[in-house]
Each structure stands twice: as C-alpha cells, then as structure tokens.
Scaffold this active site. Sequence first.
Site, PDB file in Angstrom:
ATOM      1  N   ASP A 428       0.863  -1.214   0.108  1.00 49.04           N
ATOM      2  CA  ASP A 428      -0.005  -0.070  -0.155  1.00 49.04           C
ATOM      3  C   ASP A 428       0.757   1.225   0.043  1.00 49.04           C
ATOM      4  O   ASP A 428       1.491   1.660   1.068  1.00 49.04           O
ATOM      5  CB  ASP A 428      -1.007  -0.002   1.156  1.00 49.04           C
ATOM      6  CG  ASP A 428      -1.846   1.269   1.338  1.00 49.04           C
ATOM      7  OD1 ASP A 428      -1.633   2.187   0.499  1.00 49.04           O
ATOM      8  OD2 ASP A 428      -2.617   1.259   2.502  1.00 49.04           O
ATOM      9  N   GLN A 431       0.500   6.427   1.215  1.00 43.90           N
ATOM     10  CA  GLN A 431       1.269   7.369   2.210  1.00 43.90           C
ATOM     11  C   GLN A 431       2.823   7.386   1.544  1.00 43.90           C
ATOM     12  O   GLN A 431       3.525   8.413   2.147  1.00 43.90           O
ATOM     13  CB  GLN A 431       1.363   7.213   3.557  1.00 43.90           C
ATOM     14  CG  GLN A 431      -0.071   7.368   4.035  1.00 43.90           C
ATOM     15  CD  GLN A 431      -0.838   8.414   4.128  1.00 43.90           C
ATOM     16  OE1 GLN A 431       0.065   9.661   4.013  1.00 43.90           O
ATOM     17  NE2 GLN A 431      -1.978   8.795   4.040  1.00 43.90           N
ATOM     18  N   LYS A 454      -3.498  11.945  -3.087  1.00 41.03           N
ATOM     19  CA  LYS A 454      -2.318  12.115  -2.190  1.00 41.03           C
ATOM     20  C   LYS A 454      -0.948  12.630  -2.740  1.00 41.03           C
ATOM     21  O   LYS A 454       0.024  12.617  -1.749  1.00 41.03           O
ATOM     22  CB  LYS A 454      -2.229  10.681  -1.078  1.00 41.03           C
ATOM     23  CG  LYS A 454      -3.468  10.373  -0.442  1.00 41.03           C
ATOM     24  CD  LYS A 454      -3.226   9.633   0.717  1.00 41.03           C
ATOM     25  CE  LYS A 454      -4.483   8.765   1.322  1.00 41.03           C
ATOM     26  NZ  LYS A 454      -5.322   9.564   2.303  1.00 41.03           N
TER      27      LYS A 454
END
Length: 633
Positions: A428, A431, A454
């Site tokens: 993932d 971030q 993001k």
Amino acid sequence: MSINTSQPSEIPDAAVLQDIANQLFKTLPEEVPKDFSLDPATHPKAWGVVEHVLGGNIPSKIEIPAVNPVSAVQTPPAFGGFGGSSTGVSSLTGFVPVIENVASPSAVNPPYTSGIPNSVAGSGASPSYAKQGDSFNINKPETSFPDENIASSKQQQDVRADPLLYPNVQIPFFENVSDFLNINEVLQQIRTSEPAPQIPSFSDRFIPNSYYFLPEDAFHEKVNYSSFGGSLGELVRKDFPILEERVNGRRLIWFDNAATTQKPQAVIDRISYFYQHENSNIHRAAHELAARATDAYEAAREKVRAFLGAKSTNEIIFVRGATEAINLVAQSWGDQNLQAGDEIIVSNLEHHANIVPWKRLSDRKGLKLKVIPVNDDGELLLEEYAKLLTPKTKLVAVTQVSNALGTVTPVQQIVAMAQAVGAKTLVDGAQSVSHMPINVQAINADFFVFSGHKVFGPTGIGVLYGKEEILNATEPWQGGGNMIQDVTFEHIKYHNAPNRFEAGTGNIADAVGLGAAIDYVTKIGMEVIGQYEHALLEYATHYLKPIKGVRLIGTARQKASVLSFTLQGYTNDEVGKALNEEGIAVRTGHHCAQPILRRLGVETTVRPSLAFYNTHEDVDRFIAVIQRLSSRK
Ligand code: PLP
C-alpha cells in the site's frame, strides 16, 4: 489495401476512393452507415480533402456514381464514418497517410502527434475537415480545425498564423522533464517570479539520521535547516493557489497532507484544459476529440508507469483510489486464488483500507488473517513476521508508510520474505508515493496501490500496479464495456490488462490530472522532495517533542511526513480547534487506523502531516500554538 499518396500518379480518382470506402463500410458493424458519398453537394469538406489529394488537378465536374440518397444524407461527416470499431478502423490504416499528408493541424499539434492510437486512427483528420462548410482550406488550420483553443494565448496565436510552426507550440505540461538535470534549473522553471535560491549540493547538506529510502550521499551528522529546508517549500508553495487562502484571518497552513494534498496550478490547468479542449469518451470513437482524450489518458498511464518504474503500461490500472485498488485485488485475485485454510498476513500499522477487504474475504472464504506486530515505537517486528510465514501464507499486504504514525516499513525485505514461502504481496503506497522515489521492480511486490489525491493529483483517481502475468491470469473484477474483446450471449472474451480491469467509463480527466501531478513532482525530483521533507520533519520533531505534556505517538527511526501526538490536559479535538483558529489544518481522530492507535494505547491523536510545500515558518507557527496551549496547563 494501401493507397500511396506520395506519387500523384498513383492517386486514385474520386470514384475509386468512394468505392473503397464503401467496401470498407460493409465490413463494419451494423450501426455504421454502409454507403459513403463523395458527392461535393453532401460532403464539401470531404471533397476538399479529395481536392487536396489530387493536387488541385481535378476537373470542375466529376461524375459521381449514383448513391442511395438516404444513406448519403445519413452518412456522418465524411471520413469520420470510418469509425465504429477498433478492428474496423485499424484495417483502414491505408487511409491514415492521406490524412496526415494534408497537414491537419490536429495531426501536427504536439499533444496529439505522438502515438494517436490505432483504435482512433481516423481521428487525426476527418471530423475537422467535415465541419468547416464551404470555407474549408486545407492549408489554413483555422478553417479545418474545430479546436479554437490554440488562439487562447499570444504565443499560440502567433504560431497559429503558420500551420507549419505548430509542432513548436509548447504547452507547459508537455515539457520534456528529462531536460531538468539539477534542482536550481528546476526551481527556475517553477511558476514564480522570484529568483531560485541556491540550494547547497548534497555534500554541503547535513541530515541527522540515515534513511534507507534516501540516497547514501545525503547522510551527514547535523542538519542545516535554513539553507536547504527553507527554500524549497517557500518556492513551490507559490504554485499552490489554495495555500494563499486565509483561515480565521491567518494564512492557511496545510498540515493535513496525509488525508489529502493540495493541487498545483499545473494540475488545475491541465484538468481545465481537458474539459475545454479534449473531453470525450476514450477508445471507442473515430473522431478528433476521442483521439485527444485517448492520447491524454494513455499518456497519463505512461507517466504513472515511469513514476513507479513499472515494466509496462499494461501493468498500470486506473481505479478510484488505493481503497478501490485493494478491494479489486481482494475480490478478483483473492476470490479466485484463495481457499479455506489459506493465510493472509497484514501488519498492525495498516489503514482500514488494507484490513477490511482482507477481513471480509477471510470471513467469506474461511481464510486466516495474521498480523505482524510492532514495538512501542511503531516499528514492525520482522523476526515476529518471519514466524508468521508458513506454506499456507498466500498473501502479505503491508503499507509502505503508516498514515497514523509515519513509520516507513522495509517493504523490499517484507516482500522478499513472503516470496520465500511462495506468497503473493501487495504494498500500500498511499502514504509513500508523495514522499520518496518508488520503484516497483525494485520492491518486487506483485501489487502496489496508491491514490492520486495524496500525490498532488485529483481525487477519484488512483492506481493499481500489478505484474502483468498475474493480472492477465486474474478474472476481471467488474464487467461491462471497454474490458471485452468480444461478447455474444454464449461467450465473452476479455481484454488483457489494463482494459480487463477498467470496465465502463473511467475518470478520464482526473487520470490526465494525475499525469500532470506526476510531471510536477518529477520535475522537482522525488529524492529532493524526500530530503526536504525529512529535514522539515526532523525540525518539527525537534521542537515538538520537548513541549511539556506532548506525547509523540509513533517514534520509529524511519519516518515520513507524519507527526502524531497528544497533549496532556486537552482533548485532541481541542488541540485541532486551537490550531484551526490560527489557520493551521491538522487531522484529529483515529485516522482510519484504529488497530495501531489502540496498540499504542490511544484512541485518537492530533496528526500534523507535512508535504514539500510546507516551510519552517509553518512549523514555527504550529509549535507556537502547542507551546501556548501547554503553558496554560
Ligand atoms: N492506505 C493508506 C496508508 C492511507 O493512508 C489511505 C488514506 O488515507 C488509504 C490507504 C486509502 O486511500 P483512499 O481513501 O484514497 O482510497
């Protein structure tokens, strides 16, 4: 069939052209008109093309064979009728040179020159010619090119006067990013009237900790914040119009970057440009705008491929975001490949998006969900992870950066350990992509996901990267248009990836916007961004940590962007509101990562999260508020 237009003597006459066209139409699907007329009365623009091809040496009157008047009238604009199906169109490639040789401005305008896909091969030409009425003139783009956008800037108006100069038109977001070799040049290219500051070379900079995701030569003993750190944020923030907003009378400080990032003007402009000049559905039409939209969309896919270091654009699937990407893998690959008794490993750090889909799948299929534990700093315990791995482990899904704590995890090692027991892996990257360079081939995970919003791109667009052979062996997730090669009521044949997983009409404009965001950060350089943010995080941590009553939540040695904390004597919401009064936006709450916060003994935190447009002054203003709150207790 091929038609060579370079030798005038080989140019077929109008009747032959028409006959060829009609033969071709007969091979196309039912909905495409079967008769095509070159009668100047019905198609003056098409006639203009013919006139051009024939070099003007045509008799004043040509006998056109009789055609069915009804179908001639119904036939859509001239050569545009070639569209309909990709197979039909690609079989017409003999005609494409005719189009290109007439120097359609749409064919020479840079955004559309490279790689007009075969699926819209007719697009470089036909509708443009068909729309101009009797004023059509093949040498004057303004009469043949329906796109008035080019007239919108002085530079472009000048160029427009001479169609041969069109190839020189440069639209900012199409600049060649590889030209930017050093940061000072890059900074000068960024939208600002101020001179770029001199940023010290790597060897002059001092960075305290070593971060394995940053280059070796950046590691030194102490931080020189003012020379390196101060400048980049000041400079780039001018590209982000929203950062000029005032909140409660103060200049906005955006410290909620882990939730979403702000968008540079280049991204806003790119999306606006798309809707003004390119908007169309993709892949399925033969007209000009379909070509533009398809080119823009596929160019964005290529940008994502390069950004992630993937082997092929076939490995890049556009989805709504990281959440959708993980659900896609769970519901397609997971559903197809996992059986009762199989095991999935996630980490204690995961965002709910990387827990809930696996938990649901496990409950439904009788799988076992195991969790890699963390220490009190929020670092993954790799020796415990090693104990969890067994031959039953079929998938390991971990985050690269924790959204709640900022911990950077050693994904390369985690993936390698999973592969040792034959498990597939998902990383993932929601971030991580905005804070460090990514190379999916180096990480070697089978799947990698992230969200566009993001990484300074739009919301509603994200990416699933998957190894091509795995994607092509996986059942599609959703069914519908765009993802099939052939459909009958008895049988369906799917496309390979990426179309296989892009059923229906996707978020075309925002994929293009994401491409612009990638261009933007690539120009600056992800390494530079990572270095700068690292210095800023060290600076903020240095001043926040000693404040009386502050408890840092997440103190891993390897961190990016996030500074979670609580302040004794205040609820987290009270701290958030006090910061908001000063125009400082932070997130308070559980950050969709309840398991890790509970592991560290809290339900919620205050979570400032930094991006490269934040500055030391932003941090100072934030620290001043926390110091003031602290001193009142
Ligand atoms: N994974 C992580 C680590 C995240 O931080 C987030 C969002 O905050 C997600 C996944 C989900 O991203 P999105 O809501 O954009 O799908």
